[in-house]
Design a protein around this motif. Structure first.
Motif, PDB file in Angstrom:
ATOM      1  N   LYS A  83      14.147  21.542 -42.174  1.00 20.22           N
ATOM      2  CA  LYS A  83      14.674  21.845 -40.858  1.00 20.22           C
ATOM      3  C   LYS A  83      16.155  21.454 -40.768  1.00 20.22           C
ATOM      4  O   LYS A  83      16.600  20.534 -41.449  1.00 20.22           O
ATOM      5  N   PRO A  84      16.925  22.177 -39.917  1.00 20.07           N
ATOM      6  CA  PRO A  84      18.339  21.844 -39.736  1.00 20.07           C
ATOM      7  C   PRO A  84      18.492  20.618 -38.840  1.00 20.07           C
ATOM      8  O   PRO A  84      17.529  20.215 -38.179  1.00 20.07           O
ATOM      9  N   PRO A  85      19.701  20.038 -38.815  1.00 16.10           N
ATOM     10  CA  PRO A  85      19.925  18.888 -37.935  1.00 16.10           C
ATOM     11  C   PRO A  85      19.736  19.302 -36.472  1.00 16.10           C
ATOM     12  O   PRO A  85      19.948  20.468 -36.124  1.00 16.10           O
ATOM     13  N   LEU A  86      19.344  18.326 -35.654  1.00 12.28           N
ATOM     14  CA  LEU A  86      19.160  18.598 -34.236  1.00 12.28           C
ATOM     15  C   LEU A  86      20.525  18.824 -33.590  1.00 12.28           C
ATOM     16  O   LEU A  86      21.446  18.056 -33.800  1.00 12.28           O
ATOM     17  N   GLN A  87      20.631  19.889 -32.812  1.00 12.96           N
ATOM     18  CA  GLN A  87      21.876  20.137 -32.078  1.00 12.96           C
ATOM     19  C   GLN A  87      21.738  19.552 -30.681  1.00 12.96           C
ATOM     20  O   GLN A  87      20.639  19.500 -30.133  1.00 12.96           O
ATOM     21  N   GLU A  88      22.861  19.174 -30.093  1.00 17.67           N
ATOM     22  CA  GLU A  88      22.817  18.628 -28.731  1.00 17.67           C
ATOM     23  C   GLU A  88      22.192  19.596 -27.757  1.00 17.67           C
ATOM     24  O   GLU A  88      21.489  19.196 -26.838  1.00 17.67           O
ATOM     25  N   GLN A 120      22.482   9.775 -28.314  1.00 15.19           N
ATOM     26  CA  GLN A 120      23.342   8.760 -27.696  1.00 15.19           C
ATOM     27  C   GLN A 120      24.135   9.378 -26.561  1.00 15.19           C
ATOM     28  O   GLN A 120      24.643  10.484 -26.667  1.00 15.19           O
ATOM     29  N   PRO A 121      24.236   8.634 -25.448  1.00 16.08           N
ATOM     30  CA  PRO A 121      25.115   9.112 -24.375  1.00 16.08           C
ATOM     31  C   PRO A 121      26.559   9.185 -24.870  1.00 16.08           C
ATOM     32  O   PRO A 121      26.947   8.437 -25.773  1.00 16.08           O
ATOM     33  N   ALA A 122      27.329  10.085 -24.268  1.00 16.11           N
ATOM     34  CA  ALA A 122      28.691  10.380 -24.733  1.00 16.11           C
ATOM     35  C   ALA A 122      29.543   9.133 -24.905  1.00 16.11           C
ATOM     36  O   ALA A 122      30.280   9.000 -25.886  1.00 16.11           O
ATOM     37  N   ASP A 123      29.390   8.164 -23.992  1.00 15.42           N
ATOM     38  CA  ASP A 123      30.264   6.990 -24.054  1.00 15.42           C
ATOM     39  C   ASP A 123      29.843   5.997 -25.140  1.00 15.42           C
ATOM     40  O   ASP A 123      30.555   5.057 -25.441  1.00 15.42           O
ATOM     41  N   LYS A 124      28.676   6.225 -25.745  1.00 16.72           N
ATOM     42  CA  LYS A 124      28.216   5.304 -26.796  1.00 16.72           C
ATOM     43  C   LYS A 124      28.310   5.929 -28.190  1.00 16.72           C
ATOM     44  O   LYS A 124      28.091   5.252 -29.191  1.00 16.72           O
ATOM     45  N   LYS A 125      28.611   7.221 -28.226  1.00 14.38           N
ATOM     46  CA  LYS A 125      28.529   7.946 -29.511  1.00 14.38           C
ATOM     47  C   LYS A 125      29.446   7.393 -30.582  1.00 14.38           C
ATOM     48  O   LYS A 125      29.041   7.248 -31.738  1.00 14.38           O
TER      49      LYS A 125
END
Lengths: 221, 222
Positions: A205-210, A112-117
């Protein structure tokens, strides 16, 4: 040729993680081939290995299977994780399809883009705690059994545990109002094959990092 | 109680149309309840009839089934449209899932903004002609049989013909490079149950129009 299923995907959860969970739950060892660059994907597409030019792809029993639901269905049936008859399968399917819907929300959060997170996070919490978790809490309460369907360990239990853990990664106290889901989580986590998969060094697997998102975009876009 | 399956959805294609196709293909008569207002939808939710507060809903064999794929799998299993063994089922599942990805583009199309519509048609055309149709053209060419899997009519054939017709509605010449699919389309359309479903007056729904889009937004707005 080892005879073990071989999974082709990038080195992360995405749409392959549920398949890793199912194989692990069934006690089936598997190999993994990780796509690191766009060339890796193009090579697979060019040699005709990907029916619809997409991964996940799992080589299993002489087939190159694609489409995560098709793969999940096959593994579940082969390893007796799909109920004993058509009606139990129907229940498992309903439960699993809803879990997949919730998983989609959880999975897309990192993109998600920062403004929608923030809004997206609120949607996840709302849907998880108002639409999905209450159903499974009630199922467990109504029959009082250890597993979701037919008093037998099934795909539905595996996928639900996977999602409960992912939801907790998103919001650690998200299960606070769901005592039966909490005990379900503890109980299923203690099943030997699941316990093994939850330990460090497993193929989980670990969570996806940004920070990993740009690399992923390069492979798939 | 009639014993016939009962479908609850809007009076339009949406996510219920593949279910109508599959029941029709199996020669199974069904009843339909159409959601027209938000109040109707909210009442269903309040009555606890929708497991995850969503439609499609299909009442069948004493179950209130939700989730389109669960419903379709059940119908396919019940009416012998799911292959003869696990490996045939795997093929059918792969084909159906691929086609469903294409149909998803068609499903979402009416809700795209006007300035994106042309681009979306191009995307549908590109995916249909480069990714999906070539696969099924090749499958049919390689085994030379009438049906996609196991020389027997299955859910995969029903899903494919639905998709072909839906894409043709948007791109009439889309099958021009696919002779096997053209023959497949004719052949499957002529099967008695399918032929009946393709005739006026059947439960088949027309393509979505503005009224359908408005109804969706009105009933399901958050």
């Amino acid at each position: 040729m080892s005879g073990k299923p071989k999974l082709h995907y990038f080195n992360g959860r995405g749409r392959m993680e549920s398949i890793r969970w199912l194989l692990a739950a069934a006690g089936v060892e598997f190999e993994e081939c990780f796509l690191e660059t766009k060339d890796d994907l193009t090579k697979l597409q060019k040699d005709g290995s990907l029916l619809f030019q997409q991964v996940p792809m799992v080589e299993i029993d002489g087939m190159k299977m694609v489409q995560s639901r098709a793969i999940g269905n096959y593994i579940s049936t082969k390893y007796n994780l799909y109920g004993k008859d058509l009606k139990e399968r129907a229940l498992i399917d309903m439960y699993v399809e809803a879990i997949i819907d919730l998983n989609e929300l959880l999975m897309t959060h990192t993109f998600q883009p920062a403004d929608k997170k923030e809004q997206h996070f609120a949607t996840i919490v709302d849907k998880a705690t108002n639409r999905y978790f209450p159903v499974y809490e009630k199922v467990l309460k109504d029959h009082g059994q250890d597993f979701l369907v037919g008093n037998q360990f099934s795909r539905a239990d595996v996928q639900l545990l996977e999602t409960l853990l992912m939801a907790e990664e998103c919001k650690p106290d998200i299960l606070s109002k769901f005592p039966l889901l909490q005990s379900f989580k503890a109980r299923i986590s203690n099943i030997p094959t699941i316990k093994k998969f939850l330990q460090p060094g497993s193929q989980r697997k670990p969570p996806l990092q940004e920070k990993d998102v740009p690399k992923l975009m390069k492979i798939f876009h | 109680m009639s014993g016939k399956p009962k479908l609850t959805y809007l009076n339009g294609r949406g996510r219920m149309e593949p279910v109508r196709w599959l029941l029709a293909a199996a020669g199974v008569e069904f009843e339909e309840i159409f959601l027209e207002t938000r109040q109707q939808y909210e009442k269903l939710i309040k009555d606890g009839v929708l497991m995850f507060q969503q439609v499609p809903l299909v009442e069948i064999d004493g179950m209130k089934m939700v989730q389109t794929r669960a419903i379709l799998s059940y119908i396919a299993g019940k009416y012998n449209l799911y292959g003869k063994d696990l490996k045939e089922r795997a093929l059918i599942d792969m084909y159906v899932e691929g086609i469903t990805d294409l149909m998803q583009m068609i499903l979402m199309f009416p809700f795209s903004p006007p300035d994106a519509k042309e681009k979306n048609i191009d995307s549908i055309k590109e995916r249909a002609t480069n990714r999906y149709f070539p696969v099924f053209e090749k499958v049919l060419k390689q085994h030379g049989q009438d049906f996609l899997v196991g020389n027997k009519f299955s859910w995969a054939d029903v899903q494919l013909i639905e998709a072909i017709l839906a894409v043709e509605e948007k791109i009439p010449s889309v099958l021009s490079g696919f002779p096997q699919l053209q023959a497949f389309k004719t052949r499957i359309s002529n099967m008695p149950t399918i032929k009946k479903f393709l005739q006026p007056g059947s439960p088949r729904k027309p393509p979505p129009d503005e009224i359908y889009v408005e109804t969706v937004l009105k009933i399901f707005k958050k």
